[in-house]
Design a protein around this motif. Structure first.
Motif, mmCIF file in Angstrom:
data_model
loop_
_atom_site.group_PDB
_atom_site.id
_atom_site.type_symbol
_atom_site.label_atom_id
_atom_site.label_comp_id
_atom_site.label_asym_id
_atom_site.label_seq_id
_atom_site.Cartn_x
_atom_site.Cartn_y
_atom_site.Cartn_z
ATOM 1 N N ALA A 1 7.242 -6.898 0.363
ATOM 2 C CA ALA A 1 6.174 -7.125 1.336
ATOM 3 C C ALA A 1 6.697 -7.933 2.522
ATOM 4 N N VAL B 1 2.151 -2.896 3.987
ATOM 5 C CA VAL B 1 2.206 -3.706 2.769
ATOM 6 C C VAL B 1 1.525 -2.982 1.601
ATOM 7 N N GLU C 1 7.070 -6.795 6.622
ATOM 8 C CA GLU C 1 6.434 -7.555 7.703
ATOM 9 C C GLU C 1 7.446 -8.226 8.630
ATOM 10 N N HIS D 1 3.336 -0.955 -1.152
ATOM 11 C CA HIS D 1 4.173 -1.663 -2.112
ATOM 12 C C HIS D 1 4.151 -1.024 -3.498
#
Length: 1065
Positions: A215, A188, A219, A191
């Motif tokens: 993000a 993350v 995930e 990003h």
């Protein structure tokens, strides 16, 4: 562009580019004594031509700051070029140096203040450009002192033998200049590094405008994401998933060779059968093992990919990581829009062709897990025979290939004693490829897995047709003059192994296998640096090279493409041929509809259907009453009834062969009449074919339509008279000024037993066993309906502008099918007035800038030229075999169709001292004829010279076969180049032009490179049109002429051995 700093702290903006031959002189000037001490004496031109990779560092002004050349073998004769790997393993600790990841530096030079900056920038550039490259070695027999710049980036190789070879042995590692990026799972926190890449390179609003989308994607468990990281910064991002819509892919792409992207999985379980009788009771305790076969997806797909432009050549580093993430899948696929540029990642994938009946808007690329396995190339051995046999068993020429392999094993030579070499490629222990080559020149055995991608097509050369009997011992080698099976040739060299090709996925669909269309395809397929993946030819009878014109007969020829020519040009390997007839164009959906119902999608549609003979429509007048042609209405109607089975309309070689087979099977032994209907040269060639089949002349009725004013079958009336006399001698019945009135007296036309015609007098009634139609030539009716329903402007012909475009920007057209828009006020000129091959070549040249990134966009033409059209210069050619066994050839310059006004005197424009003068020529200067022989004797040869004494028109009528390619090269040659032709003729020294052009002195003119000599002579003497002849009397000018001619003859001595060169006498 990059900025480098010199040793004196001066900054320069520089570019690293591939070296060009024009750089040689400046590079040679940079070679210092210290460079010679390390690299030896260097021929720069040879180096640039032979190097695998040669790069030049230039500044913004174009000045050369540095240069480096790299080969795939060490310098000099230190070791055999093919054995350096074993040599280095024996004497040095070199780790993993292989032919696939190693290059050798053969020359480095730079300006004194830029040596350090130049070598660093060049090394950075080549490591970045070649993904496979890991090492650059400097292995030289010249043991000299290195320049400090080279000493800084190269390190000595550790020697393992003592004493070892006396040589300079150094190595430079990738990691010091362009380290491989680290590929890892995305996090993350990546990003902020990734979002700018999306903003710059994509229009995915879901990512750019939804800050948490990326993000969430990272995930998500159903997606696998990864980044490539350099110096702690993510410079690339990829997202892949095993959720693949196989049904969609299988319905649109040819995936059978990839096992339909599925794998079979066997599941075993035990089953106890039901107990119903005594036998089943006995087996009740036994267990029966059965296997159920299930199909599972064997692929994953790349959904999102983005990478910094500075590192896009490292895109392939993602692939091994993805296959680690998906250990159970063997295929990786990616789809991109049709018009997308092929980015570096795709260059590692294989493009999958689409199913012809589908209309996908995307291209599919596929990569197999085995592609990341290491590959090795070695000479073939006898133990490879069974593996090679299994590898090639599905190839059409597998037996021939295995025969060559067996000859290599047995004698090392082919049947002509030419040495053979055979190499195999292995992925780990599995044999995956083989190449067999003739050892005619030194062969490069490395990088063989790149051969197909690196090879460039070689265009065939026009060959001289030699008078072998007259030349005797002065004839060229038999290997040059004997007939050989035609083939297309491609070339690969060291230099080409690292020349990138631009891949074009644009769907280009050509309708019509006409001379114009074939010339268009030839130009596109011959581009050495472009690879067109989606070229489609739609033709009513497929590719035209399957038949030989001499075997088929019936139709005349333009001598543009024979079956031999088509076998020699690199077209068949690069195009998809769809057999069918155009019946519709869907402009909005961008596909064409064929008579079979097939839909062929396009991005650019090229219409080159030409003109066709169409089934004639009888006027239907009552011929039982006295009626003449003058009483007919001039309306044109389309025949819509059933076409009789014995009526043949001939438009191509397929039609001719079908008619020939039918005649041999159903007509030759009968006594019925054969009617040939039309009024053009094809009726004469058809009559000759019928006579050659053994049909008596009295059974052949030649029915001629009323002539069209200003149009003649032959521009030379004496040829027409000779052909008519030959038909009369063969008792062929000729009926003039006839118009078809009825089939079978207006009754059921199939089969056709009689035909009636109106004439200028009484109607003509003929019994008919076969009707050969060569009339009613125009645009095919189905093609016309397609144009009309798609709202393309049609005005007797399909209307185009001067750039070949129709009213739709995606639809182009060329050839006799077309005419220029009336806004050009040039109705007398259409593409039909020009050489169709030249028109097709110009169409390709017009379209290439749309695809070729190396071509600068053309500047907009001045407004005053908007209404101008290009007029072409190549000759119009017509030929065939006429009644009487005459071989006919007519070559003339293009001329307008409609000259209704009074003829004007010929004019010429002379430019002198920047002033133009309009000169009206005296009739005696307008045209001069050189004629020998008589048409009736079959030795007629006529040349017309224009006002500049250039050959403007050529007509041959001979009982002997003609050396056509020789005579075509005479067009627009000055009579002085032909041995002072005019003066010799006027002095009565040329009784026979056929014999004159078999003299050795004329053969040089027939050479395909003679035009190069002409240009060289013009540049040497600075000749212009109508230059003063006194200039040629100057002794220096004459010496320059002689020198250029001798060089030309010496350089081309293999083809022109009949000329004596200096030192031979």
């Amino acid at each position: 562009m990059q900025t480098v700093t010199s040793d004196s702290a001066r900054e320069e903006t520089v570019t690293v580019r591939r070296s060009e031959s024009a750089d040689a002189e400046e590079i040679d000037g940079l070679i210092s004594p210290s460079a010679q001490a390390v690299f030896g004496r260097v021929n720069v031109i040879h180096l640039l031509e032979k190097a695998n990779l040669a790069v030049t560092l230039t500044n913004e002004k174009g000045d050369i700051l540095g240069h480096a050349s790299f080969f795939d073998h060490p310098i000099g004769d230190l070791v055999d070029q093919t054995q350096w790997e074993a040599f280095m393993q024996e004497h040095f600790s070199v780790g993993q140096c292989t032919p696939f990841n190693t290059l050798f530096l053969h020359l480095f030079v730079a300006r004194p203040n830029f040596t350090t900056a130049s070598v660093k920038e060049i090394m950075r550039a080549i490591f970045n450009a070649i993904a496979e490259l890991e090492y650059v070695c400097l292995l030289s027999p010249h043991v000299g002192s290195l320049e400090p710049a080279l000493d800084e980036i190269f390190e000595p190789l550790e020697r393992v033998t003592d004493p070892g070879p006396q040589c300079l042995a150094l190595i430079c590692h990738r990691k010091a200049h362009c380290p491989r990026p680290i590929v890892r799972a995305a996090r993350v926190e990546d990003h902020n590094d990734i979002i700018p890449l999306f903003d710059e390179q994509t229009n995915l609003l879901s990512i750019s405008h939804q800050p948490f989308f990326l993000a969430a994607l990272i995930e998500a468990e159903e997606h696998h994401t990864a980044v490539c990281e350099i110096n702690g910064v993510a410079v690339g991002f990829i997202c892949a998933s095993a959720d693949v819509n196989l049904k969609w892919l299988l319905g649109r792409f040819e995936l059978s060779e990839f096992d339909s992207l599925i794998r079979e999985q066997k599941t075993k379980h035990h089953k106890v059968p039901a107990q119903s009788d005594e036998d089943e009771h006995r087996r009740a305790a036994e267990q029966q093992e059965e296997a159920e076969i299930s199909e599972k997806s064997n692929t994953f797909c790349i959904q999102i990919f983005v990478i910094d432009k500075n590192y896009e050549l490292r895109s392939a580093d993602f692939i091994p990581f993805l296959f680690q993430v998906f250990p159970d899948q063997n295929f990786c696929v990616i789809t991109v829009p049709n018009l997308s540029t092929e980015f570096p990642l795709l260059q590692n994938f294989i493009r999958v062709p689409s199913i012809p009946t589908s209309l996908p808007q995307h291209e599919l690329y596929i990569f197999h897990r085995d592609g990341i396995r290491s590959l090795s190339v070695r000479p073939a051995v006898a133990l490879d025979r069974s593996a090679v046999s299994a590898l090639v068993k599905d190839l059409s020429l597998n037996e021939s290939l295995l025969q060559d392999l067996d000859r290599y094993y047995e004698t090392g030579c082919d049947q002509d004693a030419v040495p053979l070499q055979a190499f195999v490629a292995q992925a780990e222990a599995e044999l995956v490829g083989i190449v067999i080559i003739k050892d005619e020149q030194n062969s490069c055995v490395h990088h063989l897995h790149y051969v197909l991608n690196c090879a460039v097509p070689v265009c065939p050369r026009r060959q001289i047709i030699y008078p072998l009997e007259e030349l005797g011992i002065n004839a060229p080698s038999r290997r040059l003059t004997e007939d050989q099976a035609p083939f297309a040739l491609s070339l690969v060299s060291r230099k080409l192994t690292m020349e990138p090709k631009v891949t074009i996925n644009t769907r280009i669909v050509l309708v019509g296998a006409s001379d114009t269309g074939l010339a268009f395809l030839e130009v596109l397929c011959s581009c050495p640096h472009l690879r067109f993946n989606s070229l489609t030819l739609i033709s009513t009878h497929g590719f035209p090279g399957d038949y030989n014109r001499e075997d088929a007969g019936f139709l005349s020829t333009s001598h543009a493409y024979s079956s031999r020519d088509l076998a020699q040009i690199p077209v068949r390997s690069f195009i998809r041929v769809v057999t069918g007839k155009l019946v519709g164009i869907r402009r909005k959906s961008k596909y064409v509809l064929l008579s079979s119902g097939e839909k062929v999608p396009y991005d650019h549609l090229i219409l080159c259907t030409g003109l066709q003979y169409r089934v004639p429509c009888p006027t239907g007048v009552d011929v039982s009453q006295p009626v003449t042609n003058s009483q007919l209405h001039s309306t044109h109607s389309r025949y819509t009834g059933p076409v009789p089975s014995n009526l043949f309309t001939l438009n191509d070689l397929h039609d001719c062969m079908a008619a020939r087979r039918w005649l041999c099977a159903n007509f030759l032994e009968l006594e019925d009449n054969a009617i040939v209907y039309g009024n053009n040269i094809d009726i004469y060639t058809t009559v000759e074919t019928l006579l050659s089949l053994g049909i008596r002349g009295s059974r052949i009725h030649l029915v001629l339509l009323p002539p069209v004013p200003g149009v003649s079958s032959f521009l030379d009336s004496s040829v027409e008279k000779a052909a008519a006399m030959a038909m009369e001698n063969a008792m062929v019945q000729i009926h003039r000024n006839c118009v078809l009135a009825q089939f079978n007296n207006g009754k059921q036309p199939d089969p056709l037993t009689s035909a009636s015609f109106t004439t200028d007098a009484e109607p003509l009634h003929l019994q008919c066993g076969v009707f050969i139609n060569l009339s009613n030539k125009g645009v095919d009716y189905d093609a016309f309906n397609s144009f009309n329903k798609s709202f393309l402007v049609f005005d007797g012909r399909l209307v185009i502008n001067s750039s070949f475009r129709t009213t739709n920007s995606s639809i182009w057209a060329a050839g006799p099918l077309t005419k220029f828009s009336r806004r050009y006020y040039i109705d007398e000129w259409t593409h039909a007035n020009f050489n169709s091959k030249e028109v097709g070549q110009d169409l390709a040249a017009m379209m290439l800038p749309l695809f070729d990134p190396t071509v600068e966009p053309a500047e907009a033409p001045p407004p005053e030229t908007d209404r101008l059209v290009l007029l072409y210069k190549q000759a119009k050619i017509q030929g065939g075999k006429l009644p009487g066994g005459y071989h006919y050839l007519h070559v003339t310059k293009p001329s307008p169709t409609d000259l209704t006004g009074p003829k004007v005197k010929q004019i010429c424009i002379i430019t002198w001292n920047q002033r133009s003068v309009l000169v009206f020529l005296h009739p005696k200067l307008q045209d001069r004829a050189i004629v020998t022989g008589q048409p009736e004797r079959g030795d007629y040869f006529c040349l017309h010279l224009d006002c500049y004494e250039l050959v403007e028109t050529l007509t041959c009528l001979s009982l002997k076969p003609l050396p056509v390619s020789n005579y075509l090269s005479l067009y627009m040659k000055h009579q002085q180049l032909l041995g002072q032709l005019l003066s010799c003729y006027q002095q009565g020294l040329i009784p026979d032009l056929y014999s004159f052009f078999t003299q050795s002195s004329c053969l040089a003119v027939f050479h395909d490179r003679f035009s190069d000599l002409e240009q060289e002579l013009q540049q040497t003497l600075k000749l212009k049109d109508l230059c003063p002849p006194d200039q040629l009397k100057d002794e220096d000018s004459r010496a320059a002429l002689r020198s250029s001619a001798v060089k030309y003859l010496s350089y081309n001595r293999n083809l022109l051995p009949m000329f004596a060169c200096p030192g031979q006498l």
